[in-house]
Scaffold this motif. Structure first.
Motif, short mmCIF file in Angstrom:
data_model
loop_
_atom_site.label_atom_id
_atom_site.label_comp_id
_atom_site.label_asym_id
_atom_site.label_seq_id
_atom_site.Cartn_x
_atom_site.Cartn_y
_atom_site.Cartn_z
N VAL A 1 -45.23 -6.78 35.67
CA VAL A 1 -44.77 -6.94 34.28
C VAL A 1 -44.63 -5.57 33.61
O VAL A 1 -43.59 -5.26 33.02
N SER A 2 -45.67 -4.72 33.76
CA SER A 2 -45.60 -3.41 33.12
C SER A 2 -44.42 -2.61 33.64
O SER A 2 -43.70 -1.97 32.89
N TRP A 3 -44.25 -2.68 34.96
CA TRP A 3 -43.22 -1.86 35.60
C TRP A 3 -41.83 -2.31 35.16
O TRP A 3 -40.98 -1.49 34.81
N ARG A 4 -41.61 -3.62 35.14
CA ARG A 4 -40.30 -4.11 34.75
C ARG A 4 -40.02 -3.86 33.27
O ARG A 4 -38.92 -3.46 32.89
N LEU A 5 -41.03 -4.13 32.44
CA LEU A 5 -40.80 -4.01 31.00
C LEU A 5 -40.51 -2.57 30.60
O LEU A 5 -39.70 -2.31 29.73
N GLU A 6 -41.18 -1.64 31.29
CA GLU A 6 -40.97 -0.24 30.93
C GLU A 6 -39.51 0.15 31.11
O GLU A 6 -39.00 0.99 30.38
N ARG A 7 -38.87 -0.47 32.10
CA ARG A 7 -37.48 -0.14 32.36
C ARG A 7 -36.55 -1.21 31.85
O ARG A 7 -35.64 -1.63 32.54
N SER A 8 -36.79 -1.69 30.67
CA SER A 8 -35.90 -2.72 30.13
C SER A 8 -35.52 -2.35 28.70
O SER A 8 -35.97 -1.34 28.17
N ARG A 9 -34.73 -3.19 28.12
CA ARG A 9 -34.30 -2.97 26.75
C ARG A 9 -35.51 -2.85 25.84
O ARG A 9 -35.59 -1.95 25.00
N LEU A 10 -36.48 -3.75 26.03
CA LEU A 10 -37.66 -3.75 25.19
C LEU A 10 -38.50 -2.48 25.41
O LEU A 10 -38.99 -1.87 24.45
N GLY A 11 -38.62 -2.07 26.67
CA GLY A 11 -39.40 -0.88 26.97
C GLY A 11 -38.81 0.36 26.31
O GLY A 11 -39.52 1.20 25.77
N ARG A 12 -37.48 0.46 26.35
CA ARG A 12 -36.84 1.61 25.70
C ARG A 12 -37.08 1.57 24.20
O ARG A 12 -37.32 2.60 23.57
N ALA A 13 -37.03 0.36 23.64
CA ALA A 13 -37.29 0.23 22.20
C ALA A 13 -38.71 0.70 21.88
O ALA A 13 -38.92 1.43 20.90
N TRP A 14 -39.68 0.33 22.72
CA TRP A 14 -41.07 0.77 22.49
C TRP A 14 -41.16 2.28 22.50
O TRP A 14 -41.80 2.89 21.65
N MET A 15 -40.50 2.87 23.51
CA MET A 15 -40.58 4.34 23.60
C MET A 15 -40.00 4.99 22.36
O MET A 15 -40.54 5.93 21.81
N ALA A 16 -38.87 4.44 21.91
CA ALA A 16 -38.22 5.00 20.73
C ALA A 16 -39.15 4.87 19.52
O ALA A 16 -39.29 5.80 18.72
N ILE A 17 -39.81 3.74 19.41
CA ILE A 17 -40.72 3.54 18.28
C ILE A 17 -41.86 4.54 18.34
O ILE A 17 -42.27 5.12 17.34
N ARG A 18 -42.37 4.78 19.55
CA ARG A 18 -43.48 5.72 19.69
C ARG A 18 -43.03 7.12 19.28
O ARG A 18 -43.78 7.87 18.70
N GLU A 19 -41.80 7.45 19.60
CA GLU A 19 -41.34 8.80 19.29
C GLU A 19 -41.09 8.99 17.80
O GLU A 19 -41.49 10.01 17.23
N ASP A 20 -40.39 8.06 17.18
CA ASP A 20 -40.08 8.22 15.76
C ASP A 20 -39.69 6.87 15.21
O ASP A 20 -38.57 6.41 15.41
N GLU A 21 -40.64 6.26 14.52
CA GLU A 21 -40.42 4.87 14.15
C GLU A 21 -39.25 4.69 13.19
O GLU A 21 -38.44 3.79 13.35
N SER A 22 -39.14 5.59 12.20
CA SER A 22 -38.10 5.32 11.21
C SER A 22 -36.71 5.57 11.78
O SER A 22 -35.76 4.87 11.43
N VAL A 23 -36.61 6.54 12.71
CA VAL A 23 -35.31 6.72 13.35
C VAL A 23 -34.99 5.53 14.25
O VAL A 23 -33.85 5.04 14.27
N ALA A 24 -36.01 5.04 14.96
CA ALA A 24 -35.79 3.88 15.81
C ALA A 24 -35.24 2.74 14.99
O ALA A 24 -34.32 2.03 15.40
N GLU A 25 -35.80 2.57 13.79
CA GLU A 25 -35.34 1.48 12.94
C GLU A 25 -33.89 1.73 12.51
O GLU A 25 -33.06 0.83 12.50
N ALA A 26 -33.60 3.00 12.19
CA ALA A 26 -32.24 3.30 11.74
C ALA A 26 -31.24 3.15 12.88
O ALA A 26 -30.05 3.02 12.65
N MET A 27 -31.71 3.19 14.13
CA MET A 27 -30.79 3.03 15.26
C MET A 27 -30.66 1.56 15.65
O MET A 27 -30.19 1.24 16.74
N GLY A 28 -31.12 0.69 14.79
CA GLY A 28 -30.87 -0.73 15.03
C GLY A 28 -31.97 -1.48 15.76
O GLY A 28 -31.75 -2.60 16.19
N ILE A 29 -33.14 -0.85 15.90
CA ILE A 29 -34.21 -1.57 16.59
C ILE A 29 -35.05 -2.31 15.56
O ILE A 29 -35.51 -1.73 14.58
N ASP A 30 -35.25 -3.60 15.80
CA ASP A 30 -36.11 -4.38 14.92
C ASP A 30 -37.55 -4.02 15.29
O ASP A 30 -38.14 -4.59 16.20
#
Lengths: 632, 263, 378
Positions: free
Chosen positions: A449-478
């Protein structure tokens, strides 16, 4: 650095004396502290080499070596000339050892002449005897500076000797200490492989009452040294060949390695005894928990300190659903039934464990949503404290008399049957090997589960949130939804672990779900390497396997009193010195050591130089790595 | 035949008594390139933050394709079709260049946990599409961001390339309007001339409508159909580049009022 | 400088599922509290009214004296939370991170107090010359906890300044864990007791003719008030205080104005540590028992108090402490008991955390408004 010119060695007395004194006092202070925690006395029963060297003395001896080494260590920078190492370094180590050793001399003197046993419970004659090597106090008083002199100069001379020699000595030491630490496992294994005559080998190596025999230690040291001297080159070659492979070949090689280790994990327990299997099962439980927390903290960057709540919910819901004897605890509006009726009535909870698991997952997911929703918009650090509060609330609920009718309050839930897998099979909690296989099965699920999720749409969204939450939101991530998903996935993985624990132990108590557990899991994740699956597994193996979990013993049972102390120290040291963990995630390392990474990339010519602004490429990276959520 | 895309009516915002924007009226038609200029502190970035939902206005309305954007979270605004870049480049520095543009397609894709765990056919198809679209938008900038660069972290990029990657990231969200916040800041004249051409191509080849904040008047002159000048949170002039650049209010806003009397 | 993002103004956000869930939660919590309170009033009027006899048949209601006792114990408990909360609040105001280990600073105060007061008791001074020995005990405890706070800043936190936000928080969790277990390793895991207070102090007293209060609780209230006043004087009236406020506002500008930022941060830790030390002694005198984990829960509750009162806000910290202490002491019997929940006193800690969650949901900046440095406000 090979072609940088080395300046001649400095004179022995050309020292930074203040630094030397500083290190000496640190050494004295830490050795006195370690002595007063009673570690030396406690560990003295655990022999490394019978009868000459115990882990008790080891707990004091490593300090002068380390500090003697550190005192003259300096980071050598590329292109900056440095001095040749020489007698000065050895002298500095020796100085630190002698002056710092004086700390223990002082302690021997004080132990002999004063009694402050009232607050300091470990102020005992045993400690004095141990520190003076069971001889006179004068001997103890004199010997520590001498020991300090020897060990400190050893530490200092690490700078002087060649890398090859250093490696040989390290490996020899590692072999001896490693074999001493893993004694239980190896003895266990040798019983399993008795038909190969393995017992003869361990009888040679180990003394009957524990510890290596003298000749065993010598053999191990020699083998370790030989391996370092001749084996190292070939391991490096293997590594080089591996990295030189094409990516498709590399994946193929990876798969082979994976299959081999999987096979080993499946086959090996057959030859292991109860103790080791039990140990591995405990490690597995924490691997599950840590993988779950890794998704929440490592991938999505949410510091959840109440993670134990999901562990508790998993444990309690599995326990309550599978036990049969709780009919008397149901509310008054449920018609009273006899025990026999209970057993026959389908809706009274007496469900197979595997079926119950579905309900457990559901409960955990709901709890994840319920706890996640209020906290998800909070500032990262408030979130940590509020989740901690939730963890505590859930435990208090289970413990309270209010829900005690259902949950058994402080007495907990007992008589939980084992793992019933429909009518096909029942795995008893008392059969460690079977439990281990079950845990292994769930760990494999969690890893997948961890391995698959890390390389999925959701995993990328998590990474983006960790890096910069407000930019992630501005890029269309809920962000709210993505973070809630992280909570839910983490909660489900923890609930598996709780459900297994309940069936394995046969009972659940509120005391097994204290905040402490959350923090231990956090330490496992951080020490192993946040955001890295392998790292998390290594972390659990090393910490839970060797030192033990919050209530589970590890390989070094003598450490159990001190394991939490050691966890605390590890957490601090890791955060200060190596925040990326033992097995770092590439990405996180970049985040935490961005300057060094960029310098390396620049040296390798990887930095973008297509326009004439390579200067800016190096300097403009000041944007701070974001572990939490707020941009600076 | 002009199709009004974005209309802003009487927009105001105050931060603790300070009027960052006051009664602002603004509109963009489909296919336009509009520049917003004004001295520092005129409220240009606040204006962008407000459109993209990062700041909620105190009063007024923002209407996009006939519907109000008020009260939408930034991600919903992006999903509705407005993408933006940031003045102080804010990339996901530790994600690879390809990942940066892949993650930007989040709101255009649907696959959840189930798809990735069971590797369904639709999941694999979507992943492939995300990747292909990502490579396509990166390809817009020639060879700078593709090839071996795809798998490098964004932090190794040069400053100009980071700006380019930010634009690519905005393009990847498949927007109708792109808001560019000082796209050529920090670039040398040659680079900014190239980027100016690219902004034109964003409209002609990709069909985006563009609003940009810019200080570089050469860029503003070369690309804009219309220029809007802000000062102290108010629109002080509007029209073609030539009209605006000759307007006395604008000159006054930039250069200050000539001193008539001594105080 | 662009204005801070995420400033939400009056306009209503569009509701998502999460918002609706939160709204339901807020309504449910408020409803539970209000109904509980109404039922409590009903129960006070007639313990056998038809609701009470259905939901909580053993209801007896509270006597005036019991109620007074609850409020006074809530107040004294809250005063101690407030004293600890000051440390959290000041450090958060200046450095923008939660010093998780501050609860352990408090524990160190309580422990040193225990050791010294027992030594005085052995020497007979505790009995014969109580006030003098208390003053010395207080002084030693303050010194020890101040040293602990300053050392942890120097060894652990200083190097982490400017690193990602959660790193110092995780480190402080490590420090907290470490200090707890150091106490266990050096002093043993068992609970240790303070010597008994002299009779003249521990007896009940009548105040203003109608309030009866335990001597130790009165002592707690007096000492806490004095400490609070001293702190107020330090922060508002002295140069050090001015420097602290400046650093809390903006470190960079403060250093440009010639303020030694490092020293001011150390002072902040020291003052917070001293307050925690005072609280530790008071805790020991009141409950007479300390263990290694004495600091953990009070610490977290004190942080909650700081948040409830508005972090960075000194008066708010004290008010938050009193609010939390009061809620924790009164709410179980007044709001939970009427629902027929048995064993309500076990839920005391849960109440404290629920107050925190509720306040953060309804008013995230705390009851009295937060004061944060410019870089943490975003």
């Amino acid at each position: 650095m090979s072609d940088t010119e080395l300046l001649p060695a400095r004179k022995p007395l050309d020292q930074d004396w203040l630094k030397l004194l500083n290190y000496s006092f640190t050494l004295a202070f830490v050795s006195i502290f370690v002595s007063l925690t009673n570690m030396p006395v406690r560990f003295d029963t655990r022999m490394i080499i019978e009868p000459v060297f115990s882990m008790g003395y080891l707990s004091l001896f490593w300090l002068p070596v380390l500090l003697g080494f550190l005192v003259t260590r300096e980071t050598v920078l590329e292109g900056i000339a440095s001095h040749k190492k020489g007698f000065r370094e050895v002298f500095a180590g020796a100085f630190v050892g002698v002056v710092g050793g004086g700390g223990l001399s002082l302690l021997v003197y004080l132990l002999d002449n004063f009694n402050v046993r009232d607050p300091l419970v470990n102020w005992s004659p045993q400690l004095r005897d141990l520190l003076s090597f069971q001889r006179s106090n004068v001997f103890g008083f004199v010997i520590w500076p001498v020991i300090g002199l020897i060990l400190g100069s050893l530490g200092g001379s690490v700078h002087v000797v060649s890398t090859r020699f250093r490696r040989i000595v390290t490996w020899a030491l590692l072999a001896v200490i490693g074999f001493a630490v893993f004694e239980t496992v190896l003895l266990d294994l040798s019983e399993g492989f008795a038909w190969l005559g393995a017992e003869w080998l361990t009888d040679e190596l180990y003394f009957i009452r524990g510890g290596l025999t003298m000749h065993g230690a010598v053999i191990l040291a020699v083998l370790g040294g030989l391996f370092a001297a001749f084996g190292h080159g070939s391991t490096r070659r293997v590594k080089e060949n591996f990295t030189a492979l094409e990516s498709t070949q590399r994946t193929r090689a990876n798969i082979v390695i994976l299959l081999l280790s999987a096979a080993a994990l499946v086959v090996l327990p057959l030859f292991l005894g109860g103790i080791t299997n039990e140990l591995l099962a405990n490690v597995g439980l924490f691997v599950l928990l840590a993988l779950g927390l890794n998704i929440v903290v490592g991938l999505a960057g949410i510091l959840d300190l109440g993670y134990v709540a999901f562990f508790a919910i998993g444990g309690y819901s599995a326990a309550l659903i599978t036990t049969t004897n709780r009919a008397d605890s149901w509310p008054s509006w449920v018609p009273a039934l006899t025990k026999a009726q209970v057993a026959e009535t389908w809706w009274i909870p007496s469900v197979y464990w595997l079926v119950a698991l579905i309900a457990v997952v559901l409960f955990a997911a709901l709890a994840g949503l319920f706890i996640g929703a209020p906290v998800i918009r909070m500032r990262g650090d408030y979130l940590a404290i509020v989740t901690l509060g939730f963890g505590e609330i859930i435990r208090l609920m289970f413990q309270s008399d209010w829900l005690g009718g259902y949950t058994g309050a402080a007495q907990g839930v007992t008589n939980i049957p084992g793992f019933q897998i429909f009518n096909v099979a029942t795995i008893k909690g008392t059969d460690p090997r079977a439990v281990f296989y079950l845990v292994l099965f769930f760990c494999v699920i969690a890893i997948y589960v961890s391995w698959r999720l890390e390389r999925s749409r959701l995993g990328r969204a998590w990474m983006a949130i960790r890096e910069d939450e407000s930019v992630a939101e501005a890029m269309g991530i809920d962000t709210v939804k993505a973070k809630l998903m992280a909570f839910v996935v983490g909660a489900v993985l923890a609930s598996f672990s709780g459900a297994i624990l309940a069936a394995k132990v046969g009972s659940v108590f509120p005391t097994s779900f204290e905040i402490l557990v959350s923090i231990v899991i956090l330490v496992v994740v951080i020490v192993g390497g946040m955001g890295n699956i392998v790292g998390v597994i290594v972390g659990a193996l090393v910490l839970i396997g060797i030192l033990g979990g919050p209530t589970q013993p590890g390989l070094l049972a003598e450490f159990s009193e001190y394991k939490l102390l050691i966890y605390g120290v590890l957490l601090i040291v890791m955060m200060l010195k190596r925040p990326e963990g033992l097995v770092p995630n590439v990405r996180r390392t970049r985040e935490l050591h961005q300057d060094e990474y960029l310098q390396d990339a620049w040296l390798k010519g990887e930095i973008d130089t297509d326009s004439d602004d390579e200067e800016t490429a190096l300097t403009a990276t000041a944007s701070p790595p974001n572990m939490g959520t707020q941009p600076a | 035949m002009t199709n009004r895309l974005l209309t802003i009516k009487n927009l105001s915002v105050t931060f603790g008594g300070l009027h960052a924007l006051r009664d602002l009226n603004f509109h963009v038609d489909e296919g336009e390139i509009v520049s917003v200029i004004g001295p520092n502190g005129a409220g240009k970035t606040t204006f962008f933050n407000m459109i993209s939902g990062m700041v909620t206005p105190t009063s007024g309305d923002i209407i996009f394709k006939g519907e109000s954007l008020l009260g939408l979270d930034p991600n919903q605004v992006t999903a509705a079709g407005i993408a933006r870049t940031f003045q102080n480049v804010r990339l996901f520095a530790n994600m690879t260049i390809l990942e940066n543009v892949m993650v930007a397609q989040h709101c255009r894709t649907r696959q959840g946990i189930g798809g990735s765990l069971f590797q369904t056919r639709s999941f694999k198809r979507e992943e492939r599409e995300i990747r292909e679209h990502g490579e396509k938008v990166l390809g817009f900038f020639g060879s700078r961001l593709v090839g071996y660069r795809l798998d490098q972290p964004a932090s190794v990029l040069s400053y100009a390339n980071r700006r380019r990657l930010e634009i690519a990231r905005a393009m990847a969200t498949k927007p109708t309007i792109i808001l560019l916040d000082e796209p050529v800041a920090g670039m040398n004249p040659k680079e900014s001339a190239i980027l100016t051409d690219l902004i034109g191509e964003l409209r002609s080849d990709w069909g985006f409508t563009i609003v940009l904040i810019e200080h570089d008047m050469n860029v503003v002159r070369d690309v804009s159909d219309r220029v809007v000048v802000l000062d102290h949170g108010e629109t002080i002039a509007q029209g073609s580049y030539d009209d605006v650049s000759n307007s006395p209010e604008v000159i006054e806003a930039y250069l200050g009022r000539p001193v008539k009397e001594t105080a | 400088m662009p204005p801070p993002v995420h400033v939400k103004s009056q306009t209503v956000r569009r509701r998502t599922g999460v918002d609706i869930f939160l709204l339901i939660m807020k309504v449910a919590m408020s409803g539970f509290v209000i109904l509980g309170f109404l039922m409590f009033i009903g129960q006070q009027i007639d313990p056998n009214n038809f609701i009470a006899s259905r939901i909580n048949p053993d209801a007896t209601g509270l006597t005036a004296a019991q109620f007074e006792g609850l409020i006074i114990s809530g107040l004294s408990q809250g005063a101690m939370y407030g004293l600890i909360a000051l440390g959290y609040s000041m450090v958060y105001g200046v450095l923008g991170f939660i010093n998780f280990a501050h609860g352990e600073v408090f524990m160190v105060g309580a422990m040193t107090g225990m050791i010294t007061s027992n030594k005085f008791d052995d020497a007979g001074l505790w009995e014969s010359n109580f006030l003098l020995s208390l003053a010395i005990v207080l002084l030693i405890a303050i010194i020890c906890s101040t040293l602990t706070a300053v050392t942890m800043e120097r060894v652990a936190y200083r190097r982490l300044r400017g690193s990602p936000r959660l790193i110092p928080l995780i480190t402080s969790i490590g420090v907290s864990f470490f200090l707890q277990n150091v106490s266990i390793a050096l002093l043993g895991p068992r609970a240790k007791t303070y010597p008994a207070l002299p009779d003249w102090l521990s007896k009940k007293r009548e105040l203003l003719g109608f309030i009866s209060i335990d001597g130790p609780r009165l002592l707690v209230l007096i000492v806490a008030t004095v400490a609070m006043l001293a702190l107020w004087f330090l922060i508002e009236k002295t140069r050090t205080g001015k420097a602290m406020r400046a650093v809390a506002e903006d470190k960079e500008i403060a250093s440009l104005m010639g303020i030694n930022v490092n020293r001011t941060i150390v002072t902040t830790f020291a003052v917070g540590g001293a307050m925690a030390g005072v609280a530790g002694i008071l805790w020991g005198l009141l409950f007479r028992s300390v263990t290694a984990v004495t600091g953990f829960l009070p610490g977290i509750k004190a942080f909650s108090a700081a948040v409830v009162g508005g972090i960075g806000n000194m008066g708010g910290a004290m008010a938050g402490g009193v609010t939390l202490g009061g809620a924790e002491s009164v709410a179980p019997l007044v709001l939970l008991e009427p629902w027929g929940i048995n064993g309500v006193s076990q839920l005391k800690d849960a109440v404290a955390f629920l107050v925190l969650i509720f306040v953060l949901l309804v008013k995230p900046t705390g009851l009295f408004g937060e004061r944060l440095s410019s870089e943490d406000r975003a």
